[in-house]
Design an enzyme around this catalytic site. Structure first.
Site, PDB file in Angstrom:
ATOM      1  N   ASP A  56       0.835  -1.195   0.000  1.00  0.00           N
ATOM      2  CA  ASP A  56       0.000   0.000   0.000  1.00  0.00           C
ATOM      3  C   ASP A  56       0.874   1.251   0.000  1.00  0.00           C
ATOM      4  OD1 ASP A  56      -2.467   1.276  -0.090  1.00  0.00           O
ATOM      5  OD2 ASP A  56      -2.607   1.437   2.086  1.00  0.00           O
ATOM      6  N   GLU A  68     -10.494   3.825   3.913  1.00  0.00           N
ATOM      7  CA  GLU A  68      -9.652   4.657   3.053  1.00  0.00           C
ATOM      8  C   GLU A  68     -10.017   4.348   1.609  1.00  0.00           C
ATOM      9  OE1 GLU A  68      -5.498   4.168   4.138  1.00  0.00           O
ATOM     10  OE2 GLU A  68      -5.697   5.634   5.761  1.00  0.00           O
ATOM     11  N   ASP A 117      -8.976   0.372   2.155  1.00  0.00           N
ATOM     12  CA  ASP A 117      -7.972   0.011   3.162  1.00  0.00           C
ATOM     13  C   ASP A 117      -8.552   0.358   4.541  1.00  0.00           C
ATOM     14  OD1 ASP A 117      -5.652  -0.492   4.590  1.00  0.00           O
ATOM     15  OD2 ASP A 117      -4.735   1.426   4.068  1.00  0.00           O
ATOM     16  N   GLN A 177      -3.531   2.343  15.004  1.00  0.00           N
ATOM     17  CA  GLN A 177      -2.503   2.880  14.100  1.00  0.00           C
ATOM     18  C   GLN A 177      -1.627   3.911  14.806  1.00  0.00           C
ATOM     19  OE1 GLN A 177      -4.281   4.597  10.588  1.00  0.00           O
ATOM     20  NE2 GLN A 177      -2.339   5.183   9.666  1.00  0.00           N
ATOM     21  N   ARG A 197      -7.807   3.587  13.554  1.00  0.00           N
ATOM     22  CA  ARG A 197      -6.960   4.758  13.814  1.00  0.00           C
ATOM     23  C   ARG A 197      -6.336   4.757  15.210  1.00  0.00           C
ATOM     24  NH1 ARG A 197      -5.993   5.907   8.744  1.00  0.00           N
ATOM     25  NH2 ARG A 197      -7.816   6.546   7.569  1.00  0.00           N
ATOM     26  N   GLU A 250      -9.284   4.027  -2.016  1.00  0.00           N
ATOM     27  CA  GLU A 250      -8.051   3.874  -2.797  1.00  0.00           C
ATOM     28  C   GLU A 250      -8.351   3.190  -4.127  1.00  0.00           C
ATOM     29  OE1 GLU A 250      -4.639   2.302  -0.818  1.00  0.00           O
ATOM     30  OE2 GLU A 250      -5.186   3.137   1.133  1.00  0.00           O
ATOM     31  N   THR A 296      -8.839  -5.793   3.917  1.00  0.00           N
ATOM     32  CA  THR A 296      -8.778  -4.839   2.810  1.00  0.00           C
ATOM     33  C   THR A 296      -9.793  -5.329   1.789  1.00  0.00           C
ATOM     34  OG1 THR A 296      -6.407  -4.573   3.178  1.00  0.00           O
ATOM     35  CG2 THR A 296      -7.264  -3.793   1.067  1.00  0.00           C
ATOM     36  N   ARG A 298       1.638  16.393  13.213  1.00  0.00           N
ATOM     37  CA  ARG A 298       2.861  17.208  13.245  1.00  0.00           C
ATOM     38  C   ARG A 298       2.545  18.560  12.602  1.00  0.00           C
ATOM     39  NH1 ARG A 298       4.087  12.293  11.129  1.00  0.00           N
ATOM     40  NH2 ARG A 298       3.900  13.194   9.049  1.00  0.00           N
ATOM     41  N   GLU A 330      -9.999  12.440   7.767  1.00  0.00           N
ATOM     42  CA  GLU A 330      -9.870  13.777   7.177  1.00  0.00           C
ATOM     43  C   GLU A 330     -11.210  14.516   7.118  1.00  0.00           C
ATOM     44  OE1 GLU A 330      -7.062  13.463   3.530  1.00  0.00           O
ATOM     45  OE2 GLU A 330      -7.855  11.480   3.971  1.00  0.00           O
ATOM     46  N   TYR A 384       2.356   2.700  14.907  1.00  0.00           N
ATOM     47  CA  TYR A 384       3.017   2.977  13.615  1.00  0.00           C
ATOM     48  C   TYR A 384       4.470   3.418  13.720  1.00  0.00           C
ATOM     49  CZ  TYR A 384       3.037   8.132  13.215  1.00  0.00           C
ATOM     50  OH  TYR A 384       3.299   9.466  13.357  1.00  0.00           O
ATOM     51  N   LYS A 415      -4.076  -2.196  10.035  1.00  0.00           N
ATOM     52  CA  LYS A 415      -4.443  -2.306   8.622  1.00  0.00           C
ATOM     53  C   LYS A 415      -4.648  -3.751   8.175  1.00  0.00           C
ATOM     54  CE  LYS A 415      -3.458   2.087   7.424  1.00  0.00           C
ATOM     55  NZ  LYS A 415      -4.331   2.977   6.656  1.00  0.00           N
ATOM     56  N   HIS A 460      -3.786  13.931   1.048  1.00  0.00           N
ATOM     57  CA  HIS A 460      -4.015  13.031   2.190  1.00  0.00           C
ATOM     58  C   HIS A 460      -2.829  13.087   3.156  1.00  0.00           C
ATOM     59  CE1 HIS A 460      -5.167   9.493   4.489  1.00  0.00           C
ATOM     60  NE2 HIS A 460      -4.012   8.929   4.218  1.00  0.00           N
TER      61      HIS A 460
HETATM   62 CA    CA Z   1      -3.915   3.205   2.924  1.00  0.00          CA
END
Ligand code: CA
Length: 467
Positions: free
Chosen positions: A150, A223, A257, A264, A261, A225, A281, A166, A398, A268, A277, A157
């Site tokens: 992926d 997600e 995907d 994640q 969260r 995709e 999928t 950040r 988002e 991560y 993840k 995004h």
């Molecule tokens: Ca993804």
């Protein structure tokens, strides 16, 4: 060549399969995507490669076994295309077809066989064994999928997500130099319609330095995709150049995907996504070939002034000119209550694949640039497809986020402040609830050409197995 427009794209072309001529269909004769249907037989389940046309499936193996001999004997009455060989394409599944045949000929032959005026199959006594109504079959996950990777190719995004975590430094220094990605898990790639069990896992501590907990994910997301399926592989140690990358692509499908969260965020660092993840999928069953997409090619994303040019091994003139694909992608949602009250799903977002920072060729070339051997059937996810506007955002992470890095001047960035989406039942969503169904749709439209579509990629959230 995948970029070339030929007579198979002629918008005036019609099929004797009348449902393919419906202006609303995703599957006119200009499309002809490949898929695998599930066949339950004595001794187990296997798959059979098919081509979707209107509301029907053309079964390639049945065509080979019933019609090929006829075709040759009947040559004068029904001339076969000059490039035609003994069989439509050899092999017992799409994987064999990729290994043994030239999958690029498949669409061409199907176009010839199914167009109005060609009576070879239309009037054949065994037509009903070759051309099967879709309601009688199950379109499966493509069994050819071996490995799954992926990417993270939408700068919109990446900027949105980076800004949440950040604020001062949303894009890491590598982003504009390499198509960032991670190796995913192929065993949990499932067909559209497969229920998605809410995962349990270690959830990030509520406060920095706090203790994590184990339990059902509370921040479940989708997600939006695109998935690219590799057609021809490369040998170990022999990279693929950008200029030849498209020759290695079979086609594209829709891909969701699913993302936990809260898992994640905790896991991560430093090695990237893992259990957040790998629980599922979803993919749409239809592989829309690169040939079918030829009329919808567009320039690669125009990098803003000041961004670096791709390094030479990721740069190709033709890829810059035609490496983009204008595919409209949409996310729809229905809650259990909405379905119980007979309400239609609502659209959450709409974007285009042309907004991706990296082209599919650049992603594939980068993947193999160290010598990694890509295999027929490898699946490459594009990364969440988000565009510059709020309505283009391809994930709830988002969509329900309050911060807006594209306002000028940039707004303060409140991190996890969220505005829920209101559903017509009065329900609210910041993330997915049990019973929610997420439906991805994709289609291509351009003046002077026939609209083609991808079908749908669906999944309903089921309660967690462990609480
Ligand atoms: Ca993804």
């Amino acid at each position: 060549m995948p970029y070339e427009i030929d007579e198979t794209h002629d918008p005036k072309l019609e099929s004797w399969v009348e449902s393919a001529n419906d202006p609303e269909t995703d599957f006119p004769i200009q499309n002809l995507p490949l898929f695998e249907r599930r066949v339950d037989a004595v001794g187990g389940t296997f798959s059979s490669p098919c081509i979707r046309i209107g509301n029907f499936a053309l079964d390639i193996m049945s065509y080979n076994s019933i019609l090929c001999d006829d075709t040759r004997e009947d040559e004068n009455e029904h001339p076969i295309p000059p490039e035609d060989e003994e069989e439509f394409v050899s092999g017992f599944n799409v994987h064999d077809m990729l290994a043994n045949g030239d999958p690029r000929q498949i669409r061409k032959k199907a176009s010839w066989l199914l167009r109005r005026g060609n009576k070879l199959l239309q009037e054949h006594e065994f037509r009903d064994e070759i051309l099967i109504p879709m309601e009688k079959i199950i379109a499966d996950r493509p069994r050819i999928i071996g490995d799954y990777t992926d990417f993270y190719a939408s700068v919109h995004h990446a900027t949105n997500v980076g800004t949440m975590f950040r604020p001062d430094n949303p894009l890491l220094p590598n982003y504009k130099w390499i198509p960032v990605g991670y190796h995913g898990r192929a065993s949990s790639v499932v067909a559209s319609g497969t229920p998605i069990v809410r995962p349990s896992g270690q959830l990030s501590p509520a406060e920095e330095g706090g203790t994590p907990s184990f339990g059902p994910c509370k921040l479940l997301d989708y997600e939006l995709e695109l998935g690219m399926v590799v057609g021809r592989g490369n040998e170990l140690g022999k990279p693929i150049s950008v200029a030849e990358a498209e020759e290695h692509m079979l086609g594209v499908c829709l891909l969701n995907d699913w993302s936990a969260r809260d898992m994640q965020k905790w896991e991560y660092v430093p090695l990237g996504p893992f259990l957040a993840k790998n629980f599922a999928t979803s993919v749409s069953p239809y592989i829309v070939t690169m040939e079918a997409l030829a009329p919808f090619r567009c320039p690669a994303y125009r990098r803003p002034e000041g961004d670096p040019s791709p390094l030479p091994h990721l740069f190709d003139e033709r890829d810059q000119k035609l490496g983009g694909i204008d595919i409209t992608l949409e996310v729809h949602l229905s809650s259990q209550q909405m379905r119980e009250q007979g309400m239609k799903p609502i659209r959450l977002s709409k974007g285009s694949f042309k907004d991706m920072y990296w082209t599919l060729s650049q992603m594939l070339t980068h993947h193999a640039s160290g010598g990694c051997n890509m295999q027929p059937g490898d699946l490459l996810g594009s990364g969440t497809v988000s565009g510059p506007l709020r309505e283009n955002r391809g994930s709830l992470l988002e969509l329900t986020w309050d911060g807006d890095p594209f306002s000028n001047p940039p707004k303060p960035l409140p991190g996890t402040q969220r505005t829920p989406i209101k559903l017509p039942t009065g329900e609210e969503r910041k993330f997915l609830a049990d019973g929610d169904e997420v439906i991805l749709k994709g289609y291509c439209e351009r003046e002077g050409f026939r609209r083609i579509g991808f079908g749908e990629c669906r999944g309903i959230i089921e309660p967690a197995a462990v609480s």
